[in-house]
Design a protein around this motif. Structure first.
Motif, PDB file in Angstrom:
ATOM      1  N   GLN A 256       0.818  -1.207   0.000  1.00 59.23           N
ATOM      2  CA  GLN A 256       0.000   0.000   0.000  1.00 59.23           C
ATOM      3  C   GLN A 256       0.855   1.261   0.000  1.00 59.23           C
ATOM      4  OE1 GLN A 256      -3.159  -0.598  -0.996  1.00 59.23           O
ATOM      5  NE2 GLN A 256      -4.138   0.307   0.800  1.00 59.23           N
ATOM      6  N   SER A 257       1.884   1.291   0.845  1.00 62.92           N
ATOM      7  CA  SER A 257       2.741   2.477   0.911  1.00 62.92           C
ATOM      8  C   SER A 257       3.533   2.666  -0.376  1.00 62.92           C
ATOM      9  CB  SER A 257       3.687   2.371   2.102  1.00 62.92           C
ATOM     10  OG  SER A 257       4.529   1.230   1.982  1.00 62.92           O
ATOM     11  N   MET A 258       4.024   1.573  -0.966  1.00 60.41           N
ATOM     12  CA  MET A 258       4.740   1.685  -2.238  1.00 60.41           C
ATOM     13  C   MET A 258       3.808   2.116  -3.356  1.00 60.41           C
ATOM     14  SD  MET A 258       7.966   1.062  -1.798  1.00 60.41           S
ATOM     15  CE  MET A 258       7.747   2.008  -0.268  1.00 60.41           C
ATOM     16  N   GLY A 259       2.557   1.656  -3.314  1.00 58.42           N
ATOM     17  CA  GLY A 259       1.596   2.068  -4.329  1.00 58.42           C
ATOM     18  C   GLY A 259       1.249   3.540  -4.233  1.00 58.42           C
ATOM     19  N   ALA A 260       1.253   4.069  -2.996  1.00 59.61           N
ATOM     20  CA  ALA A 260       0.993   5.501  -2.834  1.00 59.61           C
ATOM     21  C   ALA A 260       2.165   6.335  -3.347  1.00 59.61           C
ATOM     22  CB  ALA A 260       0.724   5.811  -1.365  1.00 59.61           C
ATOM     23  N   THR A 261       3.372   5.778  -3.213  1.00 61.02           N
ATOM     24  CA  THR A 261       4.558   6.512  -3.685  1.00 61.02           C
ATOM     25  C   THR A 261       4.721   6.390  -5.192  1.00 61.02           C
ATOM     26  OG1 THR A 261       5.629   6.084  -1.557  1.00 61.02           O
ATOM     27  CG2 THR A 261       7.035   6.792  -3.385  1.00 61.02           C
ATOM     28  N   TYR A 262       4.556   5.174  -5.715  1.00 64.53           N
ATOM     29  CA  TYR A 262       4.686   4.912  -7.152  1.00 64.53           C
ATOM     30  C   TYR A 262       3.283   4.586  -7.679  1.00 64.53           C
ATOM     31  CZ  TYR A 262       9.563   4.350  -5.762  1.00 64.53           C
ATOM     32  OH  TYR A 262      10.817   4.545  -5.235  1.00 64.53           O
ATOM     33  N   SER A 263       2.539   5.616  -7.986  1.00 62.75           N
ATOM     34  CA  SER A 263       1.130   5.432  -8.369  1.00 62.75           C
ATOM     35  C   SER A 263       0.970   4.631  -9.655  1.00 62.75           C
ATOM     36  CB  SER A 263       0.450   6.793  -8.516  1.00 62.75           C
ATOM     37  OG  SER A 263       1.124   7.590  -9.494  1.00 62.75           O
ATOM     38  N   GLY A 264       1.972   4.622 -10.500  1.00 63.58           N
ATOM     39  CA  GLY A 264       1.855   3.862 -11.738  1.00 63.58           C
ATOM     40  C   GLY A 264       2.042   2.379 -11.564  1.00 63.58           C
ATOM     41  N   ASP A 265       2.484   1.953 -10.385  1.00 67.22           N
ATOM     42  CA  ASP A 265       2.741   0.527 -10.141  1.00 67.22           C
ATOM     43  C   ASP A 265       1.747  -0.079  -9.157  1.00 67.22           C
ATOM     44  OD1 ASP A 265       4.871   0.755 -11.813  1.00 67.22           O
ATOM     45  OD2 ASP A 265       6.408   0.794 -10.251  1.00 67.22           O
ATOM     46  N   ILE A 266       0.578   0.499  -9.043  1.00 70.69           N
ATOM     47  CA  ILE A 266      -0.389  -0.013  -8.067  1.00 70.69           C
ATOM     48  C   ILE A 266      -0.812  -1.441  -8.413  1.00 70.69           C
ATOM     49  CG2 ILE A 266      -2.712   0.285  -7.152  1.00 70.69           C
ATOM     50  CD1 ILE A 266      -2.369   3.261  -7.401  1.00 70.69           C
ATOM     51  N   VAL A 267      -1.150  -1.671  -9.671  1.00 72.74           N
ATOM     52  CA  VAL A 267      -1.621  -3.004 -10.070  1.00 72.74           C
ATOM     53  C   VAL A 267      -0.526  -4.067  -9.934  1.00 72.74           C
ATOM     54  CG1 VAL A 267      -2.510  -4.369 -11.997  1.00 72.74           C
ATOM     55  CG2 VAL A 267      -3.434  -2.094 -11.550  1.00 72.74           C
TER      56      VAL A 267
END
Length: 328
Positions: A256-267
């Motif tokens: 979740q925290s990495m997805g918030a930082t790198y929004s293009g890599d959420i999936v």
């Protein structure tokens, strides 16, 4: 013909000499197996659907498999995985120990122990786990310090809740309290599944109650406890994702925290978490199979074959069919 005359003899049949007949060749008879067209049609349909799903997963650029490969073994993800394993291990052990105590309390002859155990199980099965975790996270607002000493008397040791209740401690305590309530019913059902004659026979031998439980009742009860508790354990692995809300970065919290930082890599990050959870639950399922197989000794005449034994049997059957087809 008068009534005194004897009845005429039955007509005489000509005897056929069967020794001169040729014996039929039974080996030439071909056994035609029963056809199952519905089974074959269903198999083909399922294979086509699976092929479409796999093709969609591989070819769809939305999943970004290159980014998935980048994140899958990143140290930050592996650190979150380690925290997930730690929380699961501690909570599983403490939850099972608490469940055994609660189950024995419900089966006790003491009405007080029965009532307290029942109320505990009823309460923690009624309250959502996220509420328990958030309540423990804010526990220091209710009680600034805890102490050990004589009840309603002087305290010998006093310590602050804030210094004791770290994020890891809060997560383990919350999951353990919740897990113990469900494990208690699993253990109680397993104990009740043991035949009453086993209890009577062990009591007739004069064995201590603790020895009866450890050596006679519990090994038989484990056959019923293991499958249900492994389901609880799998649920516990997935429930660790809620510790993110008490500021503990486990596997899901890290994603979740990495997805918030790198929004293009959420999936791809969500796919990374999904694959790791699938791997963990698969390992638990494999352990469950061998534990169930171990405790099935004495209850089943034939133990279920292991995956390696199934593979060997399938290979032998396939070789036999290939040889038979080559001979024909």
């Amino acid at each position: 013909m008068s009534r005194s005359d004897p009845p005429p003899p039955p007509p005489r049949l000509n005897r056929v000499d069967t020794d001169d007949r040729p014996e039929p060749d039974l080996t030439a008879a071909r056994v035609i197996p029963l056809r199952h067209p519905g089974r074959w049609i269903a198999t083909v349909v399922v294979l086509v659907v699976l092929a479409q799903i796999v093709h969609g997963l591989i070819t769809n650029p939305f999943y970004q498999w290159d980014r998935f490969a980048y994140w899958f073994l990143r140290p930050v993800v592996l650190d979150g995985l380690v925290i997930t394993l730690q929380v699961t291990a501690f909570s599983a052990v403490l939850g099972l120990a608490g469940g055994i105590v609660l189950a024995l309390g419900r089966l006790s002859r003491s009405p007080v122990l029965q009532a307290v155990s029942w109320i505990y199980i009823w309460l923690f099965r009624s309250v959502p786990l996220i509420v328990v975790l958030l309540f423990l996270y804010n526990f220091s607002a209710l009680y600034k310090s805890l102490s050990l000493g004589i009840p309603f008397g002087p305290a010998f040791v006093t310590f602050g809740v804030t210094t004791l209740a770290t994020d890891m401690v809060i997560a383990v305590i919350g999951l353990s309290l919740n897990e113990a309530a469900y494990a208690a019913e699993v253990v109680r059902a397993g104990i009740l599944s043991v035949d009453q004659g086993q209890h009577e026979a062990s009591a007739a031998l004069g064995l201590p109650r603790g020895y009866q439980f450890r050596r006679i009742v519990l090994p038989q009860a484990l056959r019923a406890i293991v499958p249900s508790y492994v389901n609880q354990l799998i649920g516990l692995i997935k429930s660790t994702s809620l510790v993110f809300y008490v500021s503990l970065l486990d596997l899901f919290g890290t994603v979740q925290s990495m997805g918030a930082t790198y929004s293009g890599d959420i999936v791809p990050l969500l796919v990374v978490a999904t694959v790791w959870y699938v791997i963990l639950t698969s390992i638990v399922s494999i352990i469950q199979f061998y534990v169930e197989r171990h405790y099935s000794r004495g209850a089943l005449r034939t133990l279920p074959p292991t995956p390696l034994q199934k593979l060997r049997t399938g290979t032998t059957v396939l070789r036999a069919r290939i040889r038979e087809g080559a001979i024909r």
